[in-house]
Design a protein around this motif. Sequence first.
Motif, mmCIF file in Angstrom:
data_model
loop_
_atom_site.group_PDB
_atom_site.id
_atom_site.type_symbol
_atom_site.label_atom_id
_atom_site.label_comp_id
_atom_site.label_asym_id
_atom_site.label_seq_id
_atom_site.Cartn_x
_atom_site.Cartn_y
_atom_site.Cartn_z
ATOM 1 N N GLU A 14 3.511 101.209 123.379
ATOM 2 C CA GLU A 14 4.782 100.605 122.673
ATOM 3 C C GLU A 14 4.735 98.985 122.699
ATOM 4 O OE1 GLU A 14 8.026 101.751 124.984
ATOM 5 O OE2 GLU A 14 7.857 103.908 124.692
ATOM 6 N N VAL A 15 4.296 98.463 123.721
ATOM 7 C CA VAL A 15 4.210 97.034 123.751
ATOM 8 C C VAL A 15 3.080 96.597 122.869
ATOM 9 C CG1 VAL A 15 3.404 94.961 125.464
ATOM 10 C CG2 VAL A 15 5.191 96.621 125.998
ATOM 11 N N ALA A 16 2.134 96.981 122.971
ATOM 12 C CA ALA A 16 0.775 96.841 121.935
ATOM 13 C C ALA A 16 1.180 96.839 120.434
ATOM 14 C CB ALA A 16 -0.490 97.503 122.181
ATOM 15 N N TYR A 17 2.066 97.946 120.170
ATOM 16 C CA TYR A 17 2.278 98.278 118.632
ATOM 17 C C TYR A 17 3.388 97.250 118.240
ATOM 18 C CZ TYR A 17 4.062 101.020 114.738
ATOM 19 O OH TYR A 17 4.399 101.369 113.449
ATOM 20 N N LEU A 18 4.376 96.725 119.126
ATOM 21 C CA LEU A 18 5.353 95.867 118.652
ATOM 22 C C LEU A 18 4.720 94.476 118.766
ATOM 23 C CD1 LEU A 18 8.318 96.915 120.736
ATOM 24 C CD2 LEU A 18 7.929 97.171 118.307
#
Length: 47
Positions: free
Chosen positions: A11-15
């Motif tokens: 999630e963090v990488a995507y955002l």
Amino acid sequence: MTYAADLLYEEVAYLAHHFHWSLDELLDLEHPERLRFVAEAARLNGQ
């Protein structure tokens, strides 16, 4: 690493990739709020 930790990294990488927010900003989000932004980034990308 646990399943939950794997999802958090995803999630963090995507955002971070889509919105260019800092790690601290992303980790400060509550999980439901972070998921909402993931969904919005995916929608903007036509996914």
